[in-house]
Design an enzyme around this catalytic site. Sequence first.
Site, PDB file in Angstrom:
ATOM      1  N   GLU A 164       0.848  -1.189   0.000  1.00 51.13           N
ATOM      2  CA  GLU A 164       0.000   0.000   0.000  1.00 51.13           C
ATOM      3  C   GLU A 164       0.884   1.240   0.000  1.00 51.13           C
ATOM      4  O   GLU A 164       1.692   1.424   0.912  1.00 51.13           O
ATOM      5  CB  GLU A 164      -0.905  -0.032   1.235  1.00 51.13           C
ATOM      6  N   CYS A 165       0.765   2.049  -1.041  1.00 45.53           N
ATOM      7  CA  CYS A 165       1.523   3.293  -1.176  1.00 45.53           C
ATOM      8  C   CYS A 165       3.030   2.997  -1.112  1.00 45.53           C
ATOM      9  O   CYS A 165       3.589   2.477  -2.063  1.00 45.53           O
ATOM     10  CB  CYS A 165       1.087   4.307  -0.121  1.00 45.53           C
TER      11      CYS A 165
END
Length: 424
Positions: A311-312
């Site tokens: 995530e990110c």
Amino acid sequence: MRFLISAPASGSGKTTVTLGLLRAFSRTQMIRSAKSGPDYIDPAFHAAATGQPCVNLDAWAMTPARIRALAAGTAPLIIEGAMGLFDGAFPHGKGSSADLARILNLPVVLVIDAGRMAGSVGALAQGFMRYDPRVNVTGVILNNVGSAKHEAMLRHALPGVTIYGSIPRHADLQQGARHLGLIQAQERDDLEDFLNNGANLMMQHLDLAALEKLGTPRPRAGASHRLAPPAQRITIARDTAFAFTYPHLLDDWRAAGAEITFFSPLADDPVPDADLIYLPGGYPELHAGKIAGNQRFLTSLRQSHAMIYGECGGYMVLGDGLIDADGTRHAMAGLLHLETSFASRKRHLGYRHLHASTGPFAGQWTGHEFHYASTISARGTPLFTATDASGTALPPMGLINQHVSGSFAHIIDTDPIATAKKQA
């Protein structure tokens, strides 16, 4: 005691005031805190100030029932707002701190940076107090006051307005920041001194007894959904490069019986045996050289047959390469055909409606995007279809390659709009 601390705009000092109050009140009682909206950094400071977990309450991404369930409890609760009181998603301001105050029927304390004003503070305070009769702005805290004479001028401009105190200029409580916000709590060697100094300042200059009387009846928890875990055994990267996880997600997964463990890529820990490896966001771009050299971590990640989700920042690490701020390329895990760069910065910011048809997070979600990295190249199958807060279609987000997937979006909750449509 239940109230929300907000301000006319970002940079008014509400985080410093909140942290000082949290530490001051926690000296004599258990105190809970929450942060309005999507934020990973401020809640870590809250938790350090109180010794209790801090939850996020997001009036855009969560249903009112979910918010009331997370806010329910017997201990006093102080919520820190985000941005200005009425700042939310375009066009209706949904997700603002005012929106949250309405849902929870909370009194609002407005922190005003008065450093560059005198009589105008009256117009500002009165405007905020009258703007929306559904929002009870109960009084103000004057921040950044220059002198006794300055304070007298400010008070003269506020007849009939409750003033909980005035805080003098306090350069020693300035907080360092970087591109995504404040320097993280775990990176500050002086954190305890900072929190205690802030508490002493609030105790000296604010009417804590008056603030302690603020409140409304606690909301009943009521019925609210919990998120099913994406796997039974979940291992999560956790250190200063991978620090961005939402407590409500982990609490939901644990409540459903999931087993959660943690490891540190920066310490070159091998990935533990698990059904899902979760690399959350953080600051891998600041540690790219070290991550690239930690072959025990990278080799164990590449050899794992578990589902892997990034995530990110975690998504960037799953790619082929990451270019740091100096323009140096560092080889990453090579599990997704992705090249990202922090040298050519561009801010990406906003709420997202997300839908994935496969992967560990198949379904419809609310999330947010906040990063400065640019995608140089991305080849493969997109993970999410996406729209912004207003429903405008965005390009597909993320990638999925067999058991490996990820995107720049941070997942917050199941999408209440999609859930309502399904139920209808």
